[in-house]
Design an enzyme around this catalytic site. Structure first.
Site, mmCIF file in Angstrom:
data_model
loop_
_atom_site.group_PDB
_atom_site.id
_atom_site.type_symbol
_atom_site.label_atom_id
_atom_site.label_comp_id
_atom_site.label_asym_id
_atom_site.label_seq_id
_atom_site.Cartn_x
_atom_site.Cartn_y
_atom_site.Cartn_z
ATOM 1 N N VAL A 11 0.818 -1.211 0.000
ATOM 2 C CA VAL A 11 0.000 0.000 0.000
ATOM 3 C C VAL A 11 0.855 1.266 0.000
ATOM 4 O O VAL A 11 0.645 2.175 -0.811
ATOM 5 C CB VAL A 11 -0.969 -0.005 1.210
ATOM 6 N N CYS A 263 -5.745 -9.346 3.037
ATOM 7 C CA CYS A 263 -6.794 -8.491 3.623
ATOM 8 C C CYS A 263 -8.039 -9.249 4.078
ATOM 9 O O CYS A 263 -8.368 -9.228 5.261
ATOM 10 C CB CYS A 263 -7.187 -7.411 2.624
HETATM 11 P P1 NAD Z 1 3.194 -4.722 3.975
HETATM 12 O O1 NAD Z 1 3.506 -5.720 5.007
HETATM 13 O O2 NAD Z 1 3.418 -5.042 2.535
HETATM 14 O O3 NAD Z 1 4.018 -3.360 4.262
HETATM 15 C C1 NAD Z 1 4.115 -2.755 5.506
HETATM 16 C C2 NAD Z 1 5.499 -2.096 5.610
HETATM 17 O O4 NAD Z 1 5.542 -1.267 6.763
HETATM 18 C C3 NAD Z 1 6.657 -3.082 5.754
HETATM 19 O O5 NAD Z 1 7.596 -2.881 4.723
HETATM 20 C C4 NAD Z 1 7.255 -2.754 7.128
HETATM 21 O O6 NAD Z 1 8.656 -2.913 7.180
HETATM 22 C C5 NAD Z 1 6.855 -1.303 7.285
HETATM 23 N N1 NAD Z 1 6.835 -0.796 8.673
HETATM 24 C C6 NAD Z 1 6.251 -1.341 9.760
HETATM 25 N N2 NAD Z 1 6.424 -0.552 10.829
HETATM 26 C C7 NAD Z 1 7.132 0.532 10.418
HETATM 27 C C8 NAD Z 1 7.620 1.703 11.060
HETATM 28 N N3 NAD Z 1 7.398 1.952 12.356
HETATM 29 N N4 NAD Z 1 8.320 2.594 10.324
HETATM 30 C C9 NAD Z 1 8.549 2.375 9.022
HETATM 31 N N5 NAD Z 1 8.094 1.289 8.350
HETATM 32 C C10 NAD Z 1 7.401 0.373 9.045
HETATM 33 O O7 NAD Z 1 1.680 -4.312 4.224
HETATM 34 P P2 NAD Z 1 0.580 -3.855 3.141
HETATM 35 O O8 NAD Z 1 0.061 -5.046 2.415
HETATM 36 O O9 NAD Z 1 1.109 -2.700 2.393
HETATM 37 O O10 NAD Z 1 -0.590 -3.361 4.115
HETATM 38 C C11 NAD Z 1 -0.466 -2.178 4.882
HETATM 39 C C12 NAD Z 1 -1.827 -1.827 5.457
HETATM 40 O O11 NAD Z 1 -2.735 -1.519 4.390
HETATM 41 C C13 NAD Z 1 -2.504 -2.958 6.241
HETATM 42 O O12 NAD Z 1 -3.250 -2.386 7.295
HETATM 43 C C14 NAD Z 1 -3.447 -3.581 5.223
HETATM 44 O O13 NAD Z 1 -4.547 -4.206 5.839
HETATM 45 C C15 NAD Z 1 -3.890 -2.363 4.443
HETATM 46 N N6 NAD Z 1 -4.303 -2.640 3.067
HETATM 47 C C16 NAD Z 1 -3.601 -3.523 2.296
HETATM 48 C C17 NAD Z 1 -3.990 -3.746 0.962
HETATM 49 C C18 NAD Z 1 -3.247 -4.716 0.089
HETATM 50 O O14 NAD Z 1 -3.736 -4.999 -0.996
HETATM 51 N N7 NAD Z 1 -2.097 -5.225 0.492
HETATM 52 C C19 NAD Z 1 -5.087 -3.052 0.436
HETATM 53 C C20 NAD Z 1 -5.765 -2.137 1.247
HETATM 54 C C21 NAD Z 1 -5.369 -1.942 2.570
HETATM 55 C C1 UDX Z 2 -9.024 -6.916 -1.421
HETATM 56 C C2 UDX Z 2 -10.109 -5.866 -1.725
HETATM 57 O O1 UDX Z 2 -10.728 -6.163 -2.977
HETATM 58 C C3 UDX Z 2 -9.506 -4.470 -1.764
HETATM 59 O O2 UDX Z 2 -10.532 -3.505 -1.969
HETATM 60 C C4 UDX Z 2 -8.824 -4.221 -0.436
HETATM 61 O O3 UDX Z 2 -8.229 -2.959 -0.443
HETATM 62 C C5 UDX Z 2 -7.771 -5.291 -0.160
HETATM 63 O O4 UDX Z 2 -8.391 -6.587 -0.197
HETATM 64 P P1 UDX Z 2 -7.077 -8.101 -2.776
HETATM 65 O O5 UDX Z 2 -7.019 -8.996 -1.580
HETATM 66 O O6 UDX Z 2 -5.827 -7.500 -3.294
HETATM 67 O O7 UDX Z 2 -8.086 -6.892 -2.489
HETATM 68 O O8 UDX Z 2 -7.711 -8.933 -4.002
HETATM 69 P P2 UDX Z 2 -9.201 -9.287 -4.476
HETATM 70 O O9 UDX Z 2 -9.239 -9.110 -5.934
HETATM 71 O O10 UDX Z 2 -10.247 -8.618 -3.693
HETATM 72 O O11 UDX Z 2 -9.260 -10.857 -4.175
HETATM 73 C C6 UDX Z 2 -9.264 -11.377 -2.852
HETATM 74 C C7 UDX Z 2 -9.487 -12.869 -2.873
HETATM 75 O O12 UDX Z 2 -10.817 -13.180 -3.303
HETATM 76 C C8 UDX Z 2 -8.555 -13.627 -3.847
HETATM 77 O O13 UDX Z 2 -8.155 -14.823 -3.232
HETATM 78 C C9 UDX Z 2 -9.440 -13.889 -5.051
HETATM 79 O O14 UDX Z 2 -9.052 -15.015 -5.787
HETATM 80 C C10 UDX Z 2 -10.788 -14.108 -4.367
HETATM 81 N N1 UDX Z 2 -11.935 -13.844 -5.257
HETATM 82 C C11 UDX Z 2 -12.176 -12.576 -5.691
HETATM 83 C C12 UDX Z 2 -12.777 -14.891 -5.622
HETATM 84 O O15 UDX Z 2 -12.564 -16.045 -5.228
HETATM 85 N N2 UDX Z 2 -13.850 -14.616 -6.423
HETATM 86 C C13 UDX Z 2 -14.141 -13.354 -6.871
HETATM 87 O O16 UDX Z 2 -15.141 -13.197 -7.577
HETATM 88 C C14 UDX Z 2 -13.264 -12.303 -6.506
#
Ligand code: NAD
Ligand code: UDX
Length: 438
Positions: A11, A263
């Site tokens: 993110v 997530c």
């Molecule tokens: P991630 O694990 O890929 O990245 C988090 C990063 O933060 C790591 O690189 C870690 O080293 C760093 N970090 C932790 N503590 C720190 C600090 N004190 N100072 C500096 N860096 C620090 O996580 P992500 O997948 O990017 O998710 C981040 C947040 O966003 C989560 O709450 C997640 O639920 C949310 N989110 C994720 C997605 C997704 O698709 N991955 C989508 C929407 C929301």
């Molecule tokens: C999800 C949310 O969609 C996004 O809005 C949020 O910010 C982070 O979590 P992501 O986990 O990256 O995103 O992927 P997504 O495309 O939502 O798929 C999540 C899981 O659901 C995957 O395992 C995917 O294969 C599954 N999925 C999705 C299904 O099995 N069927 C579907 O129709 C859609």
């Protein structure tokens, strides 16, 4: 504007790069030195389509920088985004907020002048209040507003999702913060993305409610798929038939091996926990979590049945390991539980994934990894498509049939029309469709 992203993960890195692309000055901070060093040298630590170019372009333009020095970055910032991980807390399933709170403390010690602190991480209702309390306690002189601004991007489509979101949710009632956030998102607003302003707690709940609803929708169609198999119906046509109703909508109705990723699994459980704490249980989501948990092992049973009821000593070839295509993320990937269950039943598992194998090798000891679909199919008793990468959409079934010991294809994503597979002598097993073939 001068923006800082704390956390350069999926993110933080995508949001930081996209904000820079919209003309803001951005510093992405992470505490992992090797990650920052790699980014400075143009090496992107994750696989996300399009990210390499956007990072490179903005680094070259001087708008995007990488640092491990949180204090120096925060000092001159207008807005500091907290985008650190909020994984499930071991033991109880609540969101682990230790990284968020640690970041809040570090930010508090460094801020100068009015600064908007934004939680972009997915955090339970009330976290913004606690972040504000921590900042005021750590540095009573700090002039800050704490805002909730959850992120809705999906991995694999992250840049498009970030740049053209369905909506931007901003939780604050602070007039100065509202103005700053309008400015931050002005380029996206000009892209016609609606800005939804609300209270901080409402914003925090919107994120969990959205993820829980989507997880529930997937789980619903997965259960309908099971029923379709029993009654001789086709779930894809059911999904289309209900999805055309605008009140339902056709998205997130693809039946499969259950949702995974970083997530949905953790956020559904965290919502259940929050709801229980407030004595207001969300029973639909409790059921969603339970049904999805059982689904992965059920998929393994489907594969065992396709192999004649016994996989002991049989070779099963797995196509796709990541939780979805176009990412290298293996967090909570259905493949993990499926492969574990197959191995528990005595199967010899060979696997291939275009981007996930480095992480998968750590997580799946006892699995043999190959270089492509055809290598792992050699001598296999069944070929199983778990993740629908594009490169698995045009498999040469004639060639596969010649390589395999038994021509059995299990399509856990319903990628193929049945006839396209069976005409090469394969037995086809989909999800929520009738099995067919030789
Ligand atoms: P991630 O694990 O890929 O990245 C988090 C990063 O933060 C790591 O690189 C870690 O080293 C760093 N970090 C932790 N503590 C720190 C600090 N004190 N100072 C500096 N860096 C620090 O996580 P992500 O997948 O990017 O998710 C981040 C947040 O966003 C989560 O709450 C997640 O639920 C949310 N989110 C994720 C997605 C997704 O698709 N991955 C989508 C929407 C929301
Ligand atoms: C999800 C949310 O969609 C996004 O809005 C949020 O910010 C982070 O979590 P992501 O986990 O990256 O995103 O992927 P997504 O495309 O939502 O798929 C999540 C899981 O659901 C995957 O395992 C995917 O294969 C599954 N999925 C999705 C299904 O099995 N069927 C579907 O129709 C859609």
């Amino acid at each position: 504007m001068r923006l800082v992203m704390i956390g350069a993960g999926y993110v933080g890195l995508v949001s930081g790069a996209c904000f820079a692309d919209f003309g803001h000055d951005v510093i992405c901070v992470d505490k992992i030195e090797s990650k920052i060093e790699a980014l400075r040298n143009g090496v992107i630590p994750i696989f996300e389509p399009g990210l390499q170019k956007i990072v490179e372009d903005n680094q070259n333009a001087g708008r995007l920088q990488f640092s491990t020095d949180i204090a120096a970055a925060v000092r001159d910032a207008d807005v500091v985004f907290i985008a650190v991980g909020t994984p499930s807390r071991r033991g109880d399933g609540h969101a682990d907020l230790s990284y968020v709170y640690a970041a809040a403390r570090e930010i508090a010690l460094a801020v100068t002048g009015f600064t908007v602190i934004v939680t972009k991480s997915t955090v339970p209702v009330g976290t913004g209040d606690e972040v504000e309390r921590i900042i005021r306690e750590t540095n009573p002189a700090a002039d800050v507003a704490v805002v909730s601004n959850p992120e809705f991007l999906r991995e694999g489509a992250a840049i498009a999702d970030f740049k053209r979101p369905d909506r931007i949710v901003i939780g604050t009632e602070d007039a100065r913060a509202i103005e700053v956030m309008r400015e931050v998102y002005r380029p996206l607003y000009l892209n016609e993305a609606p800005l939804l302003f609300c209270e901080r707690r409402t914003s925090e709940l919107i994120k969990y409610a959205a993820n829980a609803f989507l997880a529930m929708k997937i789980t619903f169609i997965n259960e309908i798929a099971d029923l379709a198999e029993r009654v001789g119906a086709d779930v894809q046509k059911v999904a289309k038939g209900i999805g055309l109703d605008k009140r339902i909508g056709g998205k997130f109705l693809h039946a499969g091996p259950g949702y995974g990723g970083s997530c949905f699994p953790k956020d559904t459980v965290a919502l259940v926990k929050t709801a229980q704490d407030y004595d207001s249980p969300v029973r639909l989501i409790e059921a969603t979590v339970a049904v999805n948990d059982t689904r992965k092992r059920a998929m393994a049973r489907k594969i065992v049945a396709a192999c004649g009821g016994d996989v002991r000593g049989k070779k099963v070839a797995i196509l796709g390991l990541t939780f979805k295509p176009n990412t290298d993320d293996m967090r909570e990937a259905p493949s993990l539980a499926i492969i574990q269950a197959l191995q528990d039943n005595g199967a010899i598992v060979h696997a291939y994934d275009p981007e996930g194998m480095a992480a998968a090798k750590e997580l799946l000891p006892g699995t043999t990894f190959g270089k492509d679909a055809y290598e792992i199919a050699e001598g296999a008793d069944a070929l199983v498509l778990v993740t629908e990468w594009d490169e698995f959409r045009a498999l040469d079934f004639r060639r596969l049939g010649n390589l395999m010991t038994s021509a059995v294809f299990v399509d856990l994503r319903n990628v193929y029309p049945v006839r396209e597979v069976t005409r090469h002598g394969f037995i086809y097993h989909g999800v929520g469709r009738r099995n067919s073939g030789a």
